[in-house]
Design a protein around this motif. Sequence first.
Motif, PDB file in Angstrom:
ATOM      1  N   LEU A 156       1.097  -1.388   0.268  1.00 38.26           N
ATOM      2  CA  LEU A 156      -0.171  -0.538   0.041  1.00 38.26           C
ATOM      3  C   LEU A 156       1.164   1.259   0.064  1.00 38.26           C
ATOM      4  N   ALA A 157      -0.030   1.619  -0.371  1.00 35.66           N
ATOM      5  CA  ALA A 157       0.935   3.327  -0.020  1.00 35.66           C
ATOM      6  C   ALA A 157       0.107   4.535   0.196  1.00 35.66           C
ATOM      7  N   ARG A 158       0.497   5.904   0.313  1.00 35.45           N
ATOM      8  CA  ARG A 158       0.074   6.976   0.498  1.00 35.45           C
ATOM      9  C   ARG A 158       0.685   7.831  -0.543  1.00 35.45           C
ATOM     10  N   ALA A 159      -0.599   8.428  -1.294  1.00 34.07           N
ATOM     11  CA  ALA A 159       0.025   9.333  -2.504  1.00 34.07           C
ATOM     12  C   ALA A 159      -0.628  10.885  -2.176  1.00 34.07           C
ATOM     13  N   ASP A 160      -0.132  11.121  -2.891  1.00 33.39           N
ATOM     14  CA  ASP A 160      -0.574  13.207  -2.303  1.00 33.39           C
ATOM     15  C   ASP A 160      -0.969  13.160  -3.968  1.00 33.39           C
ATOM     16  N   PHE A 161      -2.446  13.689  -4.222  1.00 32.99           N
ATOM     17  CA  PHE A 161      -3.154  14.175  -5.143  1.00 32.99           C
ATOM     18  C   PHE A 161      -3.562  15.389  -5.312  1.00 32.99           C
ATOM     19  N   ALA A 162      -2.602  16.688  -6.052  1.00 31.99           N
ATOM     20  CA  ALA A 162      -2.374  17.779  -6.353  1.00 31.99           C
ATOM     21  C   ALA A 162      -3.136  17.988  -4.350  1.00 31.99           C
ATOM     22  N   GLY A 163      -2.361  17.920  -3.532  1.00 29.81           N
ATOM     23  CA  GLY A 163      -2.548  18.505  -2.096  1.00 29.81           C
ATOM     24  C   GLY A 163      -3.369  17.601  -1.041  1.00 29.81           C
ATOM     25  N   GLU A 164      -3.779  17.073  -2.256  1.00 31.76           N
ATOM     26  CA  GLU A 164      -5.057  15.640  -1.281  1.00 31.76           C
ATOM     27  C   GLU A 164      -4.355  13.560  -0.872  1.00 31.76           C
ATOM     28  N   GLU A 165      -3.957  13.752   0.219  1.00 33.88           N
ATOM     29  CA  GLU A 165      -3.209  12.109  -0.021  1.00 33.88           C
ATOM     30  C   GLU A 165      -4.468  11.823  -0.278  1.00 33.88           C
ATOM     31  N   ARG A 166      -3.995  10.413  -0.122  1.00 32.53           N
ATOM     32  CA  ARG A 166      -4.624   9.373  -1.197  1.00 32.53           C
ATOM     33  C   ARG A 166      -4.027   8.242  -0.333  1.00 32.53           C
ATOM     34  N   ARG A 167      -5.088   7.058   0.186  1.00 35.66           N
ATOM     35  CA  ARG A 167      -4.466   5.732  -0.052  1.00 35.66           C
ATOM     36  C   ARG A 167      -4.368   5.088  -0.745  1.00 35.66           C
ATOM     37  N   ILE A 168      -3.724   4.566  -1.200  1.00 41.38           N
ATOM     38  CA  ILE A 168      -3.859   3.377  -2.732  1.00 41.38           C
ATOM     39  C   ILE A 168      -3.450   2.398  -2.193  1.00 41.38           C
ATOM     40  N   CYS A 169      -3.777   1.229  -3.894  1.00 42.11           N
ATOM     41  CA  CYS A 169      -2.711  -0.650  -3.514  1.00 42.11           C
ATOM     42  C   CYS A 169      -2.028  -0.082  -4.556  1.00 42.11           C
ATOM     43  N   LEU A 170      -1.007  -0.748  -4.209  1.00 41.90           N
ATOM     44  CA  LEU A 170       0.252  -0.612  -5.418  1.00 41.90           C
ATOM     45  C   LEU A 170       0.302  -2.272  -5.571  1.00 41.90           C
ATOM     46  N   ALA A 171      -0.660  -3.060  -5.420  1.00 42.18           N
ATOM     47  CA  ALA A 171      -0.599  -5.034  -5.310  1.00 42.18           C
ATOM     48  C   ALA A 171      -0.636  -4.744  -7.119  1.00 42.18           C
ATOM     49  N   TYR A 172      -0.707  -3.737  -8.458  1.00 37.61           N
ATOM     50  CA  TYR A 172       0.109  -4.494  -9.849  1.00 37.61           C
ATOM     51  C   TYR A 172       0.951  -3.764 -10.065  1.00 37.61           C
ATOM     52  N   LEU A 173       1.997  -2.729  -9.511  1.00 39.25           N
ATOM     53  CA  LEU A 173       2.904  -1.992  -9.210  1.00 39.25           C
ATOM     54  C   LEU A 173       3.821  -1.782  -8.137  1.00 39.25           C
ATOM     55  N   PRO A 174       4.160  -3.251  -7.477  1.00 48.73           N
ATOM     56  CA  PRO A 174       4.434  -3.342  -6.258  1.00 48.73           C
ATOM     57  C   PRO A 174       5.409  -2.923  -5.434  1.00 48.73           C
ATOM     58  N   ASP A 175       6.486  -2.801  -6.918  1.00 46.31           N
ATOM     59  CA  ASP A 175       7.946  -1.606  -7.140  1.00 46.31           C
ATOM     60  C   ASP A 175       7.747  -0.565  -7.151  1.00 46.31           C
ATOM     61  N   LEU A 176       6.423   0.800  -6.750  1.00 47.66           N
ATOM     62  CA  LEU A 176       7.022   1.370  -7.196  1.00 47.66           C
ATOM     63  C   LEU A 176       7.170   1.912  -5.491  1.00 47.66           C
ATOM     64  N   ALA A 177       7.968   2.736  -4.995  1.00 49.55           N
ATOM     65  CA  ALA A 177       8.804   3.734  -4.349  1.00 49.55           C
ATOM     66  C   ALA A 177       7.908   5.236  -4.278  1.00 49.55           C
ATOM     67  N   ALA A 178       8.573   5.712  -2.540  1.00 51.09           N
ATOM     68  CA  ALA A 178       8.022   7.265  -2.773  1.00 51.09           C
ATOM     69  C   ALA A 178       9.120   8.252  -3.024  1.00 51.09           C
ATOM     70  N   GLY A 179       8.243   8.372  -4.463  1.00 51.92           N
ATOM     71  CA  GLY A 179       8.469   9.781  -4.818  1.00 51.92           C
ATOM     72  C   GLY A 179       8.520   9.893  -6.339  1.00 51.92           C
ATOM     73  N   GLY A 221      -8.650   3.210  -6.386  1.00 58.45           N
ATOM     74  CA  GLY A 221      -7.864   2.851  -5.504  1.00 58.45           C
ATOM     75  C   GLY A 221      -6.447   2.475  -5.867  1.00 58.45           C
ATOM     76  N   PHE A 222      -6.348   1.954  -6.853  1.00 55.69           N
ATOM     77  CA  PHE A 222      -5.000   1.360  -7.229  1.00 55.69           C
ATOM     78  C   PHE A 222      -4.545   2.593  -8.061  1.00 55.69           C
ATOM     79  N   ALA A 223      -2.860   1.572  -8.316  1.00 55.75           N
ATOM     80  CA  ALA A 223      -2.119   2.796  -9.236  1.00 55.75           C
ATOM     81  C   ALA A 223      -2.216   2.060 -10.137  1.00 55.75           C
ATOM     82  N   ILE A 224      -2.594   2.217 -11.292  1.00 55.64           N
ATOM     83  CA  ILE A 224      -2.647   1.806 -12.126  1.00 55.64           C
ATOM     84  C   ILE A 224      -1.266   1.783 -13.738  1.00 55.64           C
ATOM     85  N   THR A 225      -0.739   2.889 -13.124  1.00 51.49           N
ATOM     86  CA  THR A 225       0.328   2.611 -14.326  1.00 51.49           C
ATOM     87  C   THR A 225       1.369   4.403 -13.846  1.00 51.49           C
ATOM     88  N   LYS A 226       2.572   4.069 -13.587  1.00 47.13           N
ATOM     89  CA  LYS A 226       3.609   5.039 -13.555  1.00 47.13           C
ATOM     90  C   LYS A 226       4.000   6.119 -14.879  1.00 47.13           C
TER      91      LYS A 226
END
Length: 85
Positions: free
Chosen positions: A20-43, A51-56
């Motif tokens: 899972l991750a916390r991501a900043d979407f234009a100033g609003e932080e949301r919890r998202i699932c990284l199941a499809y992209l588990p190698d993503l990192a902060a930054g 609620g799912f990260a679909i593309t980097k």
Amino acid sequence: MCLGVPGRIVTVWEEGGTVLARADFAGEERRICLAYLPDLAAGDYVVAHAGFAITKISEESAQTTLAMMHEYGVLGGAPAPGSPS
């Protein structure tokens, strides 16, 4: 219709075997699932749906998209000076 607002991952953790991750979407932080992209990192920048990260995406692409969304009033208001969103 939904908008694919770019978000920047702030933090990543594992919970019950799911990345899972916390991501900043234009100033609003949301919890998202990284199941499809588990190698993503902060930054890293992502587009998420339901609620799912679909593309980097690149930081450059994210910044260009956010600037255009602000310009056309899609996100409302202008980003703060020096802010990535």
